[in-house]
Scaffold this active site. Sequence first.
Site, PDB file in Angstrom:
ATOM      1  N   GLY A 134     -86.216  -3.607  12.872  1.00  0.00           N
ATOM      2  CA  GLY A 134     -87.539  -3.453  13.463  1.00  0.00           C
ATOM      3  C   GLY A 134     -88.387  -4.714  13.404  1.00  0.00           C
ATOM      4  N   LYS A 156     -85.367   7.732  14.860  1.00  0.00           N
ATOM      5  CA  LYS A 156     -86.343   7.795  13.769  1.00  0.00           C
ATOM      6  C   LYS A 156     -87.340   8.939  14.003  1.00  0.00           C
ATOM      7  CE  LYS A 156     -85.600   2.912  13.119  1.00  0.00           C
ATOM      8  NZ  LYS A 156     -85.956   1.710  12.419  1.00  0.00           N
ATOM      9  N   HIS A 159     -79.942   5.366   5.263  1.00  0.00           N
ATOM     10  CA  HIS A 159     -80.675   4.342   6.028  1.00  0.00           C
ATOM     11  C   HIS A 159     -81.640   3.613   5.088  1.00  0.00           C
ATOM     12  CE1 HIS A 159     -83.426   2.527   8.913  1.00  0.00           C
ATOM     13  NE2 HIS A 159     -82.446   2.623   9.791  1.00  0.00           N
ATOM     14  N   GLU A 205     -76.716  -2.967   8.138  1.00  0.00           N
ATOM     15  CA  GLU A 205     -78.074  -3.180   8.634  1.00  0.00           C
ATOM     16  C   GLU A 205     -78.839  -4.062   7.644  1.00  0.00           C
ATOM     17  OE1 GLU A 205     -79.149   0.065  11.664  1.00  0.00           O
ATOM     18  OE2 GLU A 205     -79.959   0.643   9.744  1.00  0.00           O
ATOM     19  N   ASN A 265     -80.737   5.493  16.812  1.00  0.00           N
ATOM     20  CA  ASN A 265     -81.495   6.109  15.713  1.00  0.00           C
ATOM     21  C   ASN A 265     -82.935   6.225  16.189  1.00  0.00           C
ATOM     22  OD1 ASN A 265     -82.819   6.830  13.399  1.00  0.00           O
ATOM     23  ND2 ASN A 265     -82.521   4.882  12.345  1.00  0.00           N
ATOM     24  N   GLU A 303     -84.612   2.768   5.381  1.00  0.00           N
ATOM     25  CA  GLU A 303     -85.956   3.368   5.297  1.00  0.00           C
ATOM     26  C   GLU A 303     -85.949   4.542   4.327  1.00  0.00           C
ATOM     27  OE1 GLU A 303     -86.556   3.895   9.496  1.00  0.00           O
ATOM     28  OE2 GLU A 303     -86.702   1.721   9.724  1.00  0.00           O
ATOM     29  N   SER A 349     -82.404  -4.909  15.082  1.00  0.00           N
ATOM     30  CA  SER A 349     -82.903  -5.578  16.294  1.00  0.00           C
ATOM     31  C   SER A 349     -81.781  -5.910  17.280  1.00  0.00           C
ATOM     32  CB  SER A 349     -83.703  -6.828  15.926  1.00  0.00           C
ATOM     33  OG  SER A 349     -84.818  -6.477  15.108  1.00  0.00           O
TER      34      SER A 349
HETATM   35  C1  PEP Z   1     -82.391   1.027  12.619  1.00  0.00           C
HETATM   36  O1  PEP Z   1     -83.433   1.450  12.136  1.00  0.00           O
HETATM   37  O2  PEP Z   1     -81.318   1.601  12.372  1.00  0.00           O
HETATM   38  C2  PEP Z   1     -82.469  -0.168  13.473  1.00  0.00           C
HETATM   39  C3  PEP Z   1     -81.396  -0.873  13.644  1.00  0.00           C
HETATM   40  O3  PEP Z   1     -83.701  -0.441  14.006  1.00  0.00           O
HETATM   41  P1  PEP Z   1     -84.041  -1.616  15.075  1.00  0.00           P
HETATM   42  O4  PEP Z   1     -82.933  -1.625  16.102  1.00  0.00           O
HETATM   43  O5  PEP Z   1     -85.358  -1.209  15.653  1.00  0.00           O
HETATM   44  O6  PEP Z   1     -84.095  -2.889  14.301  1.00  0.00           O
END
Ligand code: PEP
Length: 250
Positions: free
Chosen positions: A173, A11, A96, A167, A9, A98, A212
Amino acid sequence: MRTKIVAGNWKMNKLPSDAAALIGEIRAATNDGDCGVEVVVCVPYTAITAAAAALEGSKIGLGAQNMHWKDSGAYTGEISAGMLKDLGVKYVILGHSERRQYFAETDETVNLKLKAALAAGLTPIVCVGETLEERETGKMEEVIIRQVSEDLAGCQADFSKIVIAYEPVWAIGTGKTATSTQAQEVHALIRATLAKMNPEQADLVRIQYGGSMKPENAADLMAKPDIDGGLIGGAALVADSFAAIVAAGK
Ligand code: PEP
């Protein structure tokens, strides 16, 4: 046996030329996606055309990060499933955290988008996950069951075509990863919720972990019975890290 799926992803990162360059590196580092794991890159809308050209002849799939549920019309600033398909997009991330947090996405709109994505023949990656506050106040189970039930309502016949990403919002993040035991517990809960909705297809749904995920923890996470891959944010922007996560899924 479910084929593992690892999706990046990206972003709101990468101009078209940067996207093409990163895809070139990812192609080289993953044996062009011909590696026993389904590999996907979900790029910003503005990089889709360049990414499609850069992926010509590759097994790596192209994805988007959002879409609208209507086919066309007066929805300024929005993009439909048909528009994505026309550019060669095969996957789309929906719901997602976000988008839920900053753009008022709800379970109802995720459900509408999911139905539209399936109707268009896109493979949806539906994101669910609890916030830190919800986990700490004992609401994790309730939130996950609600999101899975409402987001996927009415799509039971198409479960085998849907990918879910668990998630935990507190792990995105932040550098904090759920332990593989914590993640497996929620993945099993997601599968049990799916089984109540459609017992025949629950075992076919691939459930990715996201939050992460990095080369150091990917193998441990993906060794768990209900963790079928990863949705990768930060580490997906570095070809070697992304490829190492893909390799950990083999
Ligand atoms: C994401 O935004 O889908 C995600 C998993 O981000 P990160 O790996 O940076 O935590």
